[in-house]
Design an enzyme around this catalytic site. Structure first.
Site, mmCIF file in Angstrom:
data_model
loop_
_atom_site.group_PDB
_atom_site.id
_atom_site.type_symbol
_atom_site.label_atom_id
_atom_site.label_comp_id
_atom_site.label_asym_id
_atom_site.label_seq_id
_atom_site.Cartn_x
_atom_site.Cartn_y
_atom_site.Cartn_z
ATOM 1 N N ASP A 166 0.858 -1.187 0.000
ATOM 2 C CA ASP A 166 0.000 0.000 0.000
ATOM 3 C C ASP A 166 0.893 1.235 0.000
ATOM 4 O OD1 ASP A 166 -1.803 -2.082 0.483
ATOM 5 O OD2 ASP A 166 -3.052 -0.851 1.807
ATOM 6 N N LYS A 229 -7.022 3.508 -3.340
ATOM 7 C CA LYS A 229 -7.441 3.481 -1.937
ATOM 8 C C LYS A 229 -7.640 4.908 -1.458
ATOM 9 C CE LYS A 229 -5.424 2.094 2.542
ATOM 10 N NZ LYS A 229 -4.275 1.390 3.171
ATOM 11 N N LYS A 265 -10.452 0.379 -2.446
ATOM 12 C CA LYS A 265 -10.317 0.164 -1.011
ATOM 13 C C LYS A 265 -10.614 1.450 -0.251
ATOM 14 C CE LYS A 265 -6.996 -1.215 2.588
ATOM 15 N NZ LYS A 265 -5.633 -1.737 2.860
#
Length: 329
Positions: A166, A229, A265
């Site tokens: 991430d 995300k 996400k």
């Protein structure tokens, strides 16, 4: 079809991985966001999409399978991470799962800092479980460390057996409209990840406008992001329905133009079971059932699982239990 790297496949997904395309500035500049219309659409969603009883339980079980169970605290310890991994592998008390006729359920992944990858992987090996380990990287959460160190951090996490990375983007590139710099940065991050699944954290609460969110989403997907995300969870404003709608529609536009599915996400502030169902309903309506799988949708959360487990027990018994009956590490 887009130009660029030939499609590869990740072990955990069936679709061809997004290889990215050349930066299309005409497409980026054309991206807009009608804030008032977006807010009206989102305001109606929770009231219109209420599910009850067995249907609610089924949605909540699906939500569990899409959680990146997360601990990102300065006081993280190997013991805490081991407990987190054990909870990810057995997210709901066995008696509840047996009553729900549900076996083999796990969360989507566990998400930790780089130094906690080793105890996470070791615990999975000890339990004989297969579950993605995600590591936050690139100077998380600010993303302001030297660029070569951010690339090396990715490589070190992959070497430590993180299967998902991430990354955080440089918000200044978005705020100054330097889309080429954002594209080049994201592309370099993707290359450093190799076969590891890369999620691009936009930190949407710091991007200034929904239009910037739309444009940053497109640029990161063009550069090869597997997921986009919302947040690090450390900003003052994290995942929201309006931001989610903008990002989801950017994903839909990218898929329609290229044929590649990119995951989504939302992270930060999603702690209630009812909110999880609202997000799943939004995904179903905007992207379709194809995205309702762990390889295309994840919740970034730490406390969400506990509330879902309490709701499942209420469904079975008619009573809410105390939080200590659902330990989460």
């Amino acid at each position: 079809m887009p130009q660029g790297q030939a499609p590869a496949q990740l072990p955990q997904i069936a679709d061809n991985r997004n290889p990215g395309i050349d930066l299309d500035m005409d497409w980026v500049r054309a991206a807009q966001a009608n804030t008032s219309a977006i807010e009206r659409r989102c305001a109606t969603l929770p009231g219109r999409r209420s599910v009850k009883k067995e249907h609610q339980a089924a949605w909540l079980l699906k939500a569990i399978s899409m959680i990146d169970l997360t601990t990102l605290s300065g006081d993280d310890t190997p013991g805490r991470v081991r407990r987190l991994v054990a909870k990810a592998v057995q997210p709901v008390r066995p008696d509840l799962l047996e009553a729900l006729d549900m076996t083999g359920l796990t969360t989507g992944a566990v998400c930790v800092y780089h130094d906690m990858i080793e105890p996470a992987v070791a615990t999975l090996d000890q339990l004989g479980a297969t579950l993605p380990v995600a590591a936050v990287s690139t100077g998380f959460p600010a993303g302001l460390s030297p660029f070569h160190l951010r690339l090396e951090e990715i490589r070190e996490s992959v070497k430590a057996r993180a299967t998902e990375i991430d990354i955080v983007i440089s918000r200044r590139h978005v705020l100054t409209g330097d889309w080429q710099a954002l594209y080049d940065e994201m592309k370099a991050f993707r290359e450093a990840c190799g076969d590891a699944h890369v999620k691009a954290i936009l930190a949407t609460g710091e991007l200034g406008s929904l239009r910037n969110v739309a444009r940053a989403s497109l640029v990161c997907m063009m550069a090869g992001a597997d997921f986009i995300k919302t947040s690090t969870g450390k900003e003052s404003v994290n995942a929201t329905l309006p931001v989610s709608l903008v990002m989801i529609r950017a994903i839909r536009d990218y898929f329609e133009a290229t044929g590649y599915r990119v995951g989504y996400k939302p992270a930060g502030g999603i702690s209630k079971a009812k909110d999880a169902i609202t997000y799943l309903a939004l995904i179903k309506e905007e992207l379709g059932d194809e995205w309702l799988t762990p390889h295309l949708f994840r919740f970034g959360a730490s406390s969400l699982l506990g509330d879902i487990e309490r709701q499942l027990e209420h469904h079975l018994t008619g009573h809410y239990s105390a939080g200590h009956r659902h330990p989460i590490g």
